[in-house]
Design an enzyme around this catalytic site. Structure first.
Site, PDB file in Angstrom:
ATOM      1  N   ARG A 143       0.843  -1.183   0.000  1.00 34.41           N
ATOM      2  CA  ARG A 143       0.000   0.000   0.000  1.00 34.41           C
ATOM      3  C   ARG A 143       0.886   1.242   0.000  1.00 34.41           C
ATOM      4  O   ARG A 143       1.682   1.444   0.926  1.00 34.41           O
ATOM      5  CB  ARG A 143      -0.894   0.003   1.256  1.00 34.41           C
TER       6      ARG A 143
ATOM      7  N   HIS B 239      -2.934  10.934   0.645  1.00 35.36           N
ATOM      8  CA  HIS B 239      -2.371  10.761   1.985  1.00 35.36           C
ATOM      9  C   HIS B 239      -1.788  12.120   2.398  1.00 35.36           C
ATOM     10  O   HIS B 239      -0.596  12.277   2.594  1.00 35.36           O
ATOM     11  CB  HIS B 239      -1.326   9.645   1.978  1.00 35.36           C
TER      12      HIS B 239
ATOM     13  N   GLU C 146      -7.127   8.423   6.390  1.00 30.44           N
ATOM     14  CA  GLU C 146      -7.429   9.056   7.675  1.00 30.44           C
ATOM     15  C   GLU C 146      -7.950  10.480   7.555  1.00 30.44           C
ATOM     16  O   GLU C 146      -7.327  11.427   8.048  1.00 30.44           O
ATOM     17  CB  GLU C 146      -6.189   9.030   8.581  1.00 30.44           C
TER      18      GLU C 146
ATOM     19  N   ASN D 191      -7.118   1.794  10.160  1.00 32.02           N
ATOM     20  CA  ASN D 191      -5.798   2.096  10.710  1.00 32.02           C
ATOM     21  C   ASN D 191      -5.944   2.196  12.225  1.00 32.02           C
ATOM     22  O   ASN D 191      -6.795   2.922  12.721  1.00 32.02           O
ATOM     23  CB  ASN D 191      -5.280   3.455  10.206  1.00 32.02           C
TER      24      ASN D 191
ATOM     25  N   TYR E  23      -3.744   2.504  15.999  1.00 30.60           N
ATOM     26  CA  TYR E  23      -2.509   2.651  16.784  1.00 30.60           C
ATOM     27  C   TYR E  23      -2.737   2.482  18.282  1.00 30.60           C
ATOM     28  O   TYR E  23      -1.984   1.791  18.946  1.00 30.60           O
ATOM     29  CB  TYR E  23      -1.825   3.994  16.478  1.00 30.60           C
TER      30      TYR E  23
ATOM     31  N   GLU F  95      -3.240  -0.023   8.354  1.00 32.58           N
ATOM     32  CA  GLU F  95      -2.037   0.440   9.062  1.00 32.58           C
ATOM     33  C   GLU F  95      -2.049  -0.113  10.476  1.00 32.58           C
ATOM     34  O   GLU F  95      -3.068  -0.042  11.164  1.00 32.58           O
ATOM     35  CB  GLU F  95      -1.957   1.970   9.174  1.00 32.58           C
TER      36      GLU F  95
HETATM   37  C1  FCB Z   1      -0.905   7.463  10.695  1.00 30.06           C
HETATM   38  C2  FCB Z   1      -0.571   7.980   9.310  1.00 30.06           C
HETATM   39  C3  FCB Z   1       0.740   7.476   8.788  1.00 30.06           C
HETATM   40  C4  FCB Z   1       1.808   7.428   9.862  1.00 30.06           C
HETATM   41  C5  FCB Z   1       1.298   6.737  11.089  1.00 30.06           C
HETATM   42  C6  FCB Z   1       2.317   6.612  12.198  1.00 30.06           C
HETATM   43  O1  FCB Z   1      -1.822   8.317  11.311  1.00 30.06           O
HETATM   44  O2  FCB Z   1      -1.578   7.615   8.399  1.00 30.06           O
HETATM   45  O3  FCB Z   1       1.108   8.290   7.716  1.00 30.06           O
HETATM   46  O4  FCB Z   1       2.274   8.694  10.129  1.00 30.06           O
HETATM   47  O5  FCB Z   1       0.172   7.396  11.581  1.00 30.06           O
END
Ligand code: FCB
Length: 425
Positions: free
Chosen positions: A70, A114, A159, A277, A279, A340
């Protein structure tokens, strides 16, 4: 159907070659060159020099054995000032990249936006302007014309929540505006751009079409914080999902005059997949001062290890949010790709990243076992890269990059991911 293993990157974070091939300036070129914007004073002018070194990077991907890669297209390489015909030299770069991937049996997954809007469009209002949605659809058509014969999966936006929030509400990212709730039209115009682009891609016979949203389970700190948590959840998780899946907007104060007749139908065009995505979760409490401009306050998540970014490591948060998506949207939810997932740690021997990925892949498996339809997992990121406002200080790669020499060195996690993919065949 086989599960797709992949890695993700984004154009501005890795390409460099900022002034080559007729590329125009993006909002990130302008922003990163402003003093004080980026932690280490750096820019993406050179980044990982992927613009020149992509053959080596494709070899690194082939070594991992991934199914799909990707990456994003830099809009200002295709349309240097955001309008008009495709810039042949810009198209040529992606043409060569796509061919190099296919030659190694790697499926290109293309993100159209992006965050690197052509600066010329920002000068006309950026995503605060409705017109940008139409410019985006035109651009999507140019890319589909050039690459559509070889790309099987398209991601319209990356995002849009983070881009609206950090770019237009709080200003830590380009274009650096600080409008707080005044940024809400950016949500609608991005989603409209998404819907118009879906129609454009479909008209050109595109394969799978999706969008990559950032999601975060929202945890109220205490009993009195439920309302604040619900407000933040609506903003972070529902604002960019409810309308896509046909429910219209959650109540957040978006000026109704921004939404015109037919827009919601355009936005709710059927999707082949939903990109997720993830985190970390977010802890939220009620605002501590009565005159707070926001109906919530974000506080650190306590009780978990943290990455070099200070982000809490909570693999179960991924399971929770996948379960929430299924419970909340039911039949309307398309199959999911985790587009992600990754972490910042220093060092070439990176056992923490292995633990992180192992935990998050385990969370995906747990969600699948409980009935969530997840079809793919993409690690953020292949290479250490330009981490937006953090510059080069945060390293997310499976491959270490020495920015002085551009030497790439696979980390411990690279070998681990390669072995995991091999073992899953
Ligand atoms: C996400 C982004 C990606 C990268 C990660 C750590 O929010 O999409 O570009 O910066 O965080």
């Amino acid at each position: 159907m086989a599960f797709t293993w992949g890695v993700s990157t984004a154009a501005y974070q890795i390409e460099g070659g900022a002034a080559e091939g007729g590329r125009g300036p993006s909002i990130w070129d302008v922003f990163s060159h402003e003093p004080g914007r980026i932690a280490d004073g750096s820019t993406g002018d050179v980044a990982c020099d992927h613009f020149h070194r992509y053959p080596e990077d494709v070899d690194l991907m082939a070594g991992l054995g991934i199914d799909a890669y990707r990456f994003s297209i830099a809009w200002p390489r295709i349309q240097p000032d955001g309008t008009g015909p495709a810039n042949a030299a810009g198209v040529d770069f992606y043409d060569r990249l796509v061919d190099a991937l296919l030659a190694k049996g790697i499926d290109p997954v293309v993100t159209l936006f992006h965050w690197d809007l052509p600066q010329a469009l920002e000068d006309k209002g950026g995503w605060l302007s409705r017109d940008t949605a139409f410019r985006f659809a035109d651009y999507a058509g140019l890319v589909a014309d050039a690459l559509g014969d070889r790309v099987r999966m398209w991601i319209t936006l990356n995002e849009p929540f983070i881009h609206m929030t950090l770019g237009y509400a709080t200003g830590e990212h380009a274009p650096g505006q600080t409008l707080l709730f005044g940024a809400l039209p950016v949500a609608h115009h991005q989603l409209l751009g998404h819907g118009l682009a879906v129609a454009t891609l479909r008209a050109r016979g595109a394969g799978a079409v999706t969008i990559a949203n950032n999601y975060s389970p929202v945890w109220p700190v205490g009993d009195g914080d439920a309302e604040a948590a619900a407000a933040y959840h609506a903003l972070h998780n529902r604002l960019f999902t409810d309308p896509l899946l046909g429910r219209g907007y959650p109540e957040l104060g978006l000026d109704p005059s921004v939404v015109r007749d037919g827009d919601l139908d355009t936005i709710a065009a059927p999707l082949d997949a939903l990109g997720v995505n993830y985190y970390n979760p977010t802890s939220v409490r009620a605002p501590s001062t009565p005159d707070s401009p926001l109906p919530f306050e974000i506080v650190p998540v306590e009780g978990y290890p943290t990455t070099a970014f200070g982000w809490p490591v909570v693999p179960d948060g991924l399971r929770q949010l996948l379960a929430w998506l299924k419970d909340e949207y039911g039949e309307a939810l398309p199959p999911i790709h985790v587009t992600e997932s990754g972490c910042a740690y220093d060092g070439i021997d990176d056992p923490e990243r292995v633990t992180y990925l192992d935990g998050h892949i385990g969370a995906v498996r747990a969600a699948m076992a409980s009935g969530v339809d997840v079809r793919g997992y993409f690690v953020w990121s292949l290479l250490d890269n330009f981490e937006w406002a953090e510059g080069y200080t945060k390293r997310f790669g499976l491959v270490h990059v020495d920015y002085e020499t551009q030497v790439r060195t696979p980390k411990t996690s690279y070998a681990w991911y390669r072995d995991l993919i091999r073992a899953s065949r």
